[in-house]
Design a protein around this motif. Structure first.
Motif, PDB file in Angstrom:
ATOM      1  N   ASP A  60      36.278 -10.448  28.328  1.00 18.53           N
ATOM      2  CA  ASP A  60      35.852  -9.076  28.073  1.00 18.53           C
ATOM      3  C   ASP A  60      34.570  -9.041  27.220  1.00 18.53           C
ATOM      4  N   LEU A  61      33.630  -9.838  27.623  1.00 19.11           N
ATOM      5  CA  LEU A  61      32.331  -9.889  26.936  1.00 19.11           C
ATOM      6  C   LEU A  61      31.250  -9.673  27.990  1.00 19.11           C
ATOM      7  N   ASN A  62      29.994  -9.480  27.545  1.00 21.55           N
ATOM      8  CA  ASN A  62      28.986  -9.466  28.595  1.00 21.55           C
ATOM      9  C   ASN A  62      28.421 -10.869  28.818  1.00 21.55           C
ATOM     10  N   LYS A  63      27.791 -11.045  29.956  1.00 23.21           N
ATOM     11  CA  LYS A  63      27.447 -12.401  30.391  1.00 23.21           C
ATOM     12  C   LYS A  63      26.476 -13.082  29.427  1.00 23.21           C
ATOM     13  N   ASN A  64      25.537 -12.322  28.908  1.00 23.40           N
ATOM     14  CA  ASN A  64      24.560 -12.916  27.995  1.00 23.40           C
ATOM     15  C   ASN A  64      25.223 -13.460  26.745  1.00 23.40           C
ATOM     16  N   THR A  65      26.186 -12.718  26.234  1.00 21.83           N
ATOM     17  CA  THR A  65      26.914 -13.188  25.063  1.00 21.83           C
ATOM     18  C   THR A  65      27.611 -14.508  25.369  1.00 21.83           C
ATOM     19  N   VAL A  66      28.222 -14.561  26.539  1.00 14.79           N
ATOM     20  CA  VAL A  66      28.920 -15.788  26.933  1.00 14.79           C
ATOM     21  C   VAL A  66      27.928 -16.947  26.996  1.00 14.79           C
ATOM     22  N   MET A  67      26.775 -16.722  27.618  1.00 14.63           N
ATOM     23  CA  MET A  67      25.795 -17.796  27.769  1.00 14.63           C
ATOM     24  C   MET A  67      25.300 -18.259  26.402  1.00 14.63           C
ATOM     25  N   ARG A 122      26.940 -18.105  23.611  1.00 13.55           N
ATOM     26  CA  ARG A 122      27.990 -18.870  22.936  1.00 13.55           C
ATOM     27  C   ARG A 122      28.119 -20.277  23.493  1.00 13.55           C
ATOM     28  N   LEU A 123      27.945 -20.381  24.815  1.00 13.19           N
ATOM     29  CA  LEU A 123      27.998 -21.707  25.436  1.00 13.19           C
ATOM     30  C   LEU A 123      26.861 -22.582  24.910  1.00 13.19           C
ATOM     31  N   PHE A 124      25.709 -21.963  24.819  1.00  8.22           N
ATOM     32  CA  PHE A 124      24.543 -22.678  24.300  1.00  8.22           C
ATOM     33  C   PHE A 124      24.805 -23.179  22.878  1.00  8.22           C
ATOM     34  N   ARG A 125      25.328 -22.293  22.036  1.00 18.15           N
ATOM     35  CA  ARG A 125      25.569 -22.672  20.642  1.00 18.15           C
ATOM     36  C   ARG A 125      26.648 -23.752  20.547  1.00 18.15           C
ATOM     37  N   MET A 130       8.470 -21.648  33.158  1.00 18.16           N
ATOM     38  CA  MET A 130       9.615 -21.618  32.235  1.00 18.16           C
ATOM     39  C   MET A 130       9.286 -22.446  30.986  1.00 18.16           C
ATOM     40  N   ASP A 131       9.323 -21.790  29.826  1.00 18.90           N
ATOM     41  CA  ASP A 131       8.959 -22.546  28.617  1.00 18.90           C
ATOM     42  C   ASP A 131      10.135 -23.418  28.165  1.00 18.90           C
ATOM     43  N   ASP A 132       9.825 -24.267  27.215  1.00 17.49           N
ATOM     44  CA  ASP A 132      10.785 -25.279  26.815  1.00 17.49           C
ATOM     45  C   ASP A 132      12.069 -24.682  26.247  1.00 17.49           C
ATOM     46  N   LEU A 133      11.877 -23.674  25.398  1.00 17.20           N
ATOM     47  CA  LEU A 133      13.045 -23.061  24.744  1.00 17.20           C
ATOM     48  C   LEU A 133      13.974 -22.431  25.772  1.00 17.20           C
ATOM     49  N   GLN A 134      13.359 -21.714  26.672  1.00 21.98           N
ATOM     50  CA  GLN A 134      14.145 -21.060  27.735  1.00 21.98           C
ATOM     51  C   GLN A 134      14.924 -22.100  28.534  1.00 21.98           C
ATOM     52  N   PHE A 135      14.207 -23.188  28.836  1.00 20.84           N
ATOM     53  CA  PHE A 135      14.832 -24.254  29.619  1.00 20.84           C
ATOM     54  C   PHE A 135      16.010 -24.849  28.865  1.00 20.84           C
ATOM     55  N   ARG A 136      15.790 -25.136  27.609  1.00 17.92           N
ATOM     56  CA  ARG A 136      16.854 -25.728  26.807  1.00 17.92           C
ATOM     57  C   ARG A 136      18.082 -24.801  26.731  1.00 17.92           C
ATOM     58  N   ARG A 137      17.775 -23.558  26.530  1.00 13.88           N
ATOM     59  CA  ARG A 137      18.884 -22.590  26.454  1.00 13.88           C
ATOM     60  C   ARG A 137      19.697 -22.581  27.754  1.00 13.88           C
ATOM     61  N   ALA A 138      18.945 -22.561  28.848  1.00 15.23           N
ATOM     62  CA  ALA A 138      19.624 -22.506  30.149  1.00 15.23           C
ATOM     63  C   ALA A 138      20.484 -23.745  30.364  1.00 15.23           C
ATOM     64  N   ILE A 139      19.939 -24.912  30.000  1.00 19.54           N
ATOM     65  CA  ILE A 139      20.687 -26.158  30.212  1.00 19.54           C
ATOM     66  C   ILE A 139      21.887 -26.243  29.258  1.00 19.54           C
ATOM     67  N   TYR A 140      21.654 -25.852  28.032  1.00 21.15           N
ATOM     68  CA  TYR A 140      22.761 -25.866  27.069  1.00 21.15           C
ATOM     69  C   TYR A 140      23.895 -24.934  27.529  1.00 21.15           C
ATOM     70  N   ALA A 141      23.512 -23.771  28.022  1.00 23.34           N
ATOM     71  CA  ALA A 141      24.519 -22.799  28.442  1.00 23.34           C
ATOM     72  C   ALA A 141      25.283 -23.296  29.661  1.00 23.34           C
ATOM     73  N   ASP A 142      24.570 -23.943  30.580  1.00 24.66           N
ATOM     74  CA  ASP A 142      25.230 -24.455  31.777  1.00 24.66           C
ATOM     75  C   ASP A 142      24.480 -25.684  32.295  1.00 24.66           C
ATOM     76  N   PRO A 143      24.955 -26.862  31.949  1.00 24.91           N
ATOM     77  CA  PRO A 143      24.237 -28.093  32.333  1.00 24.91           C
ATOM     78  C   PRO A 143      24.112 -28.266  33.843  1.00 24.91           C
ATOM     79  N   ASN A 144      25.035 -27.702  34.568  1.00 27.40           N
ATOM     80  CA  ASN A 144      24.973 -27.857  36.027  1.00 27.40           C
ATOM     81  C   ASN A 144      24.231 -26.694  36.680  1.00 27.40           C
ATOM     82  N   ASN A 145      23.395 -26.110  35.885  1.00 33.83           N
ATOM     83  CA  ASN A 145      22.609 -24.964  36.333  1.00 33.83           C
ATOM     84  C   ASN A 145      21.839 -25.282  37.611  1.00 33.83           C
TER      85      ASN A 145
END
Lengths: 237, 171
Positions: free
Chosen positions: B138-145, B147-150, A1-16
């Motif tokens: 009513d979005l797809n999951k990737n969009t949600v993820m 947006r959460l990231f941003r 898993m590269d750094d960017l992917q990891f960061r994205r995953a953590i940012y999206a859900d920290p309790n991943n």
């Protein structure tokens, strides 16, 4: 898993809890540090989002619902009351209709039913006799008059003929009493000239204001009765 | 009748806080949020029989609330003035470090675009998964993820850009 992917995953859900991200954290201390930082940030965000809820909101919500459902109930009782009133009115009308409308549609049916109803009250060989004078006294109510007796009159009195005041005469017949009705004209019952059933038969004579109905058993000659009635009765205007 | 009442009261007690907070972050106004929650629970009461799964209660209520919020805009056009920082202020006196930080972060969250803040609130406060949020919005999951990231990325950047001695100038 590269750094960017990891960061994205953590940012999206920290309790991943994905196996990939957990493995990446274990492999790389800096990634672990990053994940912890974001978790801390998330904790702060959570704190910040927890704005105070008004104390009385809960009670307000329950109160409002109670009032609303009370309103609905009141409306319901009003509907029920209206429904009950409608049923009562319909019931009243039905009763009225059944009580005061005739079950019979023509004169003949009613006359037969009437005769059968009172069959037991008159015996053909009864001794009492009604005089012509007292008969004519009663006939005065119908503006009618008999010039001669039709036969041995056993009984003469007013009675209700489908709710109308009428004169009920019973004469001695050959085997059983002959019944004569003097009935005022009425639209409710259809005029029927001749009618009969297994035992009795009858006929009606139409006059200006009244009908005269003769009902007798099948041994009598109705024609003869009709003729003598027509000859002896006279109507004053 | 009684059981419905009991269910309703349980629902109110358990979820009114979450719902109010969600409404607040949606509208940024305490009074509007409160009205919205009241409308939502009133509708929920009427439709309570259609709620079969108690576990789904929270997302069910949130869906009602979002619809109710949308209706608010249909009913009357609000003057959609830009969000003013002043209106978000906490009435509580800012005393501790923690509260200072909360206060500051609240402003930052409120400044997020609604499309970013909404999934964030649902995830952090509501505890919903990406899939749940996707269904609700009513979005797809990737969009949600994304947006959460941003949303988090923006907050983090804002946090880092802030001078260390923030807040002191108030006093």
């Amino acid at each position: 898993m590269d750094d960017l992917q990891f960061r994205r995953a953590i940012y999206a859900d920290p309790n991943n809890q994905d196996a990939d991200t957990i493995a990446a954290q274990q492999d790389d201390a800096s990634k672990k540090q990053f994940a912890q930082d974001i978790c801390k940030l998330d904790e702060k965000i959570k704190q910040a989002l927890q704005i105070p809820v008004p104390d009385d909101l809960c009670h307000k919500l329950i109160l409002r619902q109670t009032l609303a459902s009370h309103q609905v109930q009141k409306r319901k009782t009003r509907v029920h009351l209206a429904l009950a009133a409608s049923v009562a009115i319909v019931g009243g009308l039905m009763l009225n209709f059944m009580q005061f409308s005739s079950a019979y549609t023509n004169l003949g049916d009613y006359a037969l039913a009437h005769v059968y109803h009172e069959q037991g009250s008159f015996a053909n060989n009864a001794t009492n006799q009604v005089t012509l004078a007292s008969l004519n006294q009663k006939m005065a109510a119908f503006d009618g008059n008999f010039s001669q007796p039709l036969g041995k009159l056993l009984f003469a009195d007013y009675c209700r003929f489908d709710g109308m005041k009428s004169l009920h005469l019973v004469y001695q017949g050959k085997t059983s009493p002959v019944t004569v009705f003097v009935v005022p004209k009425n639209e409710q019952l259809r005029f029927s000239t001749a009618f009969n059933d297994e035992k009795l038969f009858g006929s009606s004579i139409e006059f200006i204001k009244s009908n005269i109905i003769v009902v007798a058993d099948k041994n009598e000659s109705l024609g003869q009765w009709q003729q003598s009635i027509s000859e002896t009765v006279s109507w004053s205007i | 009748m009684m059981t419905k009442q009991v269910r309703y009261e349980a629902l109110v007690k358990a979820l009114h806080g979450d719902l109010y907070r969600y409404a607040y972050w949606l509208t940024h106004e305490k009074q509007v949020a409160e009205d919205l929650v009241q409308e939502t629970f009133l509708r929920a009461w009427r439709a309570l029989d259609s709620l079969k799964d108690e576990k789904a209660a929270k997302s069910w209520l949130i869906t009602i609330l979002r619809r109710e919020n949308a209706r608010r805009f249909e009913r009357k056009r609000f003057d959609m003035s830009e969000y003013e920082e002043a209106s978000i202020t906490d009435t509580k006196s800012v005393t501790t470090e923690q509260e200072l930080e909360n206060h500051w972060l609240r402003e930052k969250i409120a400044q997020l675009e609604p499309e970013y803040s909404e999934p964030l609130v649902l995830q952090v406060l509501g505890g919903f998964s990406g899939e749940d949020i996707a269904t609700m919005l009513d979005l797809n999951k990737n969009t949600v993820m994304t947006r959460l990231f941003r949303a988090r990325n923006q907050l983090k950047e804002a946090l880092e850009a802030e001078p260390v001695k923030r807040g002191i100038y108030n006093g």
